[in-house]
Design an enzyme around this catalytic site. Structure first.
Site, short mmCIF file in Angstrom:
data_model
loop_
_atom_site.label_atom_id
_atom_site.label_comp_id
_atom_site.label_asym_id
_atom_site.label_seq_id
_atom_site.Cartn_x
_atom_site.Cartn_y
_atom_site.Cartn_z
N ASP A 219 -2.25 5.95 -2.43
CA ASP A 219 -2.31 4.73 -2.13
C ASP A 219 -2.68 4.44 -1.52
O ASP A 219 -2.23 5.13 -0.24
CB ASP A 219 -0.85 4.09 -2.56
CG ASP A 219 -0.83 3.33 -2.65
OD1 ASP A 219 -1.39 2.72 -3.57
OD2 ASP A 219 0.46 2.88 -1.71
N ASP B 256 -2.55 0.39 0.33
CA ASP B 256 -1.47 -0.68 1.16
C ASP B 256 -0.31 -0.14 1.40
O ASP B 256 0.33 0.80 0.18
CB ASP B 256 -1.31 -1.93 -0.21
CG ASP B 256 -2.29 -1.96 -0.06
OD1 ASP B 256 -3.55 -2.69 0.77
OD2 ASP B 256 -3.43 -3.19 -1.64
#
Length: 315
Positions: free
Chosen positions: A46, A48
């Site tokens: 991922d 953020d």
């Protein structure tokens, strides 16, 4: 922190703030990945709050989507209004997933339309990143370099905007990596740098985890890299071991589209630690609380593929 005490021992302990619920199982997974060699491993991450820090200079860091400022501030306000309406829906535990998914698609499409209608330019992206409160965790560049040297692919999954993520990589790490592929919403600009449309399938917060390999292959098709798409897709299918990096329990589903043999999952628990630690340590193989650096992951991959670790993983 009281909740972040080490639960592992020996070679399984990477820092004083690492939580490992099942050291024996982790040891077995490490041994299996090491035995299969680097050619069988891929990394799914991922973006953020996983590759980037949750806190920056004592303030809440911005997301790759949230940092964007259009030249026309009226459209920034309109996007803020959409956020205030839809964001609570995204985390409403009582709303059926099918209904929520439709609303997330609605939200993303409205935002994309506003970006086009408001005349977003690539210069605005560049300037937004330059002034943004966003930073990578210490050790991310070192991790990417280590993986690049061993031809281990990294898929960055994001419901944000690929063009912004690429600009963040350029401005904050000051380089790009040939093994890093971004699976996210991608913009199309005209010859003057004005946004005119979006390419490919819409990726929002509730579908970014679906059909991982197909999305990665589709990315190359969008870019016109048909040969690379076929080669990369075939390469990924042969990589049956996964190192997964996330900061949300939902990120554990990022590997759902892959037929993997062994997966080591690493979770960054950035906030609400006291209430969330139990569920994180039951879901992730390794948990780093309190907005930790990436150094523990760097040490993990070094251990997996360094000759001096052979004897440790046999025992």
């Amino acid at each position: 922190m009281n909740q972040a005490k080490t639960m592992a021992n020996g070679s399984n302990s990477y820092s004083s703030n690492v939580v490992i619920d099942d050291p024996k199982l982790l040891h077995q997974k490490k041994a299996a990945i090491r035995l299969a060699r680097p050619s069988k491993l891929q990394v799914i991450a991922d973006f953020d709050n996983t590759l980037t820090r949750f806190w920056v200079d004592g303030c809440r860091g911005q997301s790759s989507h949230g940092l964007l400022q259009q030249e026309n501030p009226e459209y920034n306000a309109k996007r803020d209004e959409l956020f205030n309406y839809y964001h609570p829906i995204e985390y409403d535990p009582h709303l059926p997933i099918d209904e929520k998914t439709k609303l997330m698609e609605e939200w993303w499409r409205k935002v994309h339309d506003l970006l086009i209608e408001g005349g977003l330019t690539y210069d605005a992206i560049r300037n937004s990143v330059s002034g943004a409160l966003i930073a990578f965790r210490d050790g991310v560049a070192e991790l990417f370099e280590f993986l690049e040297e061993r031809d281990i692919p990294v898929l960055i999954f994001s419901a944000g905007l690929a063009d912004i993520i690429e600009e963040v990589l350029r401005q904050k790490l000051h380089r790009t990596f040939k093994n890093v592929k971004i699976v996210s919403n991608r913009m199309k600009f005209d010859h003057n740098g004005n946004l005119v449309s979006f390419k490919g399938k819409l990726i929002h917060s509730l579908n970014k985890n679906e059909h991982a390999l197909d999305m990665a292959a589709s990315l190359h098709e969008q870019l016109g890299e048909i040969d690379d798409q076929m080669i990369y897709s075939t390469s990924l299918r042969k990589r049956t071991n996964v190192l997964l990096l996330g900061d949300h329990m939902g990120d554990l589903r990022m590997s759902d589209g892959l037929d993997y043999e062994t997966r080591i999952s690493v979770g960054f628990l950035n906030h609400n630690i006291e209430n969330s630690l139990d569920i994180y340590r039951k879901g992730y193989d390794i948990v780093y609380p309190d907005d930790a650096p990436m150094s523990g992951v760097v040490k993990l991959v070094s251990e997996l593929f360094s000759p001096e670790s052979d004897e440790n993983l046999k025992t």
